[in-house]
Design a protein around this motif. Structure first.
Motif, mmCIF file in Angstrom:
data_model
loop_
_atom_site.group_PDB
_atom_site.id
_atom_site.type_symbol
_atom_site.label_atom_id
_atom_site.label_comp_id
_atom_site.label_asym_id
_atom_site.label_seq_id
_atom_site.Cartn_x
_atom_site.Cartn_y
_atom_site.Cartn_z
ATOM 1 N N GLY A 16 35.129 -16.049 -3.407
ATOM 2 C CA GLY A 16 34.663 -16.496 -4.706
ATOM 3 C C GLY A 16 33.414 -17.359 -4.664
ATOM 4 N N PHE A 17 32.728 -17.358 -3.552
ATOM 5 C CA PHE A 17 31.453 -18.065 -3.447
ATOM 6 C C PHE A 17 30.362 -17.018 -3.628
ATOM 7 N N TRP A 18 29.413 -17.321 -4.518
ATOM 8 C CA TRP A 18 28.470 -16.305 -4.965
ATOM 9 C C TRP A 18 27.067 -16.504 -4.420
ATOM 10 N N ARG A 19 26.327 -15.412 -4.459
ATOM 11 C CA ARG A 19 24.938 -15.357 -4.004
ATOM 12 C C ARG A 19 24.107 -16.468 -4.655
ATOM 13 N N PRO A 21 19.897 -18.313 -4.266
ATOM 14 C CA PRO A 21 18.577 -18.030 -3.695
ATOM 15 C C PRO A 21 18.500 -18.374 -2.206
ATOM 16 N N SER A 22 19.265 -19.375 -1.784
ATOM 17 C CA SER A 22 19.222 -19.754 -0.362
ATOM 18 C C SER A 22 20.199 -18.962 0.502
ATOM 19 N N ASN A 23 21.158 -18.250 -0.117
ATOM 20 C CA ASN A 23 22.098 -17.423 0.650
ATOM 21 C C ASN A 23 22.294 -16.094 -0.081
ATOM 22 N N ARG A 24 21.485 -15.131 0.269
ATOM 23 C CA ARG A 24 21.512 -13.830 -0.390
ATOM 24 C C ARG A 24 22.545 -12.883 0.230
ATOM 25 N N THR A 25 23.269 -13.346 1.250
ATOM 26 C CA THR A 25 24.285 -12.494 1.874
ATOM 27 C C THR A 25 25.603 -12.521 1.111
ATOM 28 N N LEU A 26 25.794 -13.517 0.257
ATOM 29 C CA LEU A 26 27.032 -13.607 -0.519
ATOM 30 C C LEU A 26 27.021 -12.575 -1.644
ATOM 31 N N PRO A 27 28.213 -12.163 -2.106
ATOM 32 C CA PRO A 27 28.269 -11.155 -3.171
ATOM 33 C C PRO A 27 27.800 -11.708 -4.519
ATOM 34 N N ASN A 28 27.443 -10.781 -5.381
ATOM 35 C CA ASN A 28 27.092 -11.087 -6.756
ATOM 36 C C ASN A 28 28.336 -10.774 -7.591
#
Length: 130
Positions: A16-19, A21-28
């Motif tokens: 449940g942690f989302w994308r 600008p500094s971490n673009r590997t997380l899901p949207n």
């Protein structure tokens, strides 16, 4: 005297942690919306999420990436998974579906709690000492 704790020999899984600008590997979250997800199951999952234990509190409040609602400032856990306080909002209000493995985990945890052997003797003995 408190009972000894089991050593933590496994990492807590985050969800449940989302994308950002500094971490673009997380899901949207918008990529995980399932409009066909049954409302009763969403309520069941959200109820579990809301009742997690507080693992951390943060100074700022998170806002929903989909509707900008305030989503809290804490991380919650059940000792196996860790999620932001607002994850239940995504599940209930936006039908953001979490991995099936998490649903299986919830079911197993709840069944384990239902099957616990109950013993009132400790409470009866120790409440008199207070």
């Amino acid at each position: 005297m408190p009972e000894p704790r089991e050593p933590a020999n496994r990492p807590v899984r985050q969800l449940g942690f989302w994308r950002t600008p500094s971490n673009r590997t997380l899901p949207n979250p918008s990529d995980l919306i399932d409009p066909d997800w049954e409302e009763s199951e969403r309520h069941w999952v959200a109820d579990y999420l809301v009742h997690g234990q507080v693992a951390a509190s943060w100074m700022g409040v998170s806002t929903c990436r989909l509707c900008s609602q305030s989503n809290g400032s804490r991380d919650l856990t059940d000792g196996y998974y860790l999620w932001p306080e607002g994850l239940a909002h995504y599940v209930l209000d936006h039908s953001v579906r979490l991995p099936a493995e998490f649903g299986v985990h919830i079911q197993q945890r709840l069944e384990t709690l239902e099957e616990l052997e109950r013993d009132l003797s400790w409470w009866c003995q120790n409440s008199a000492r207070t």
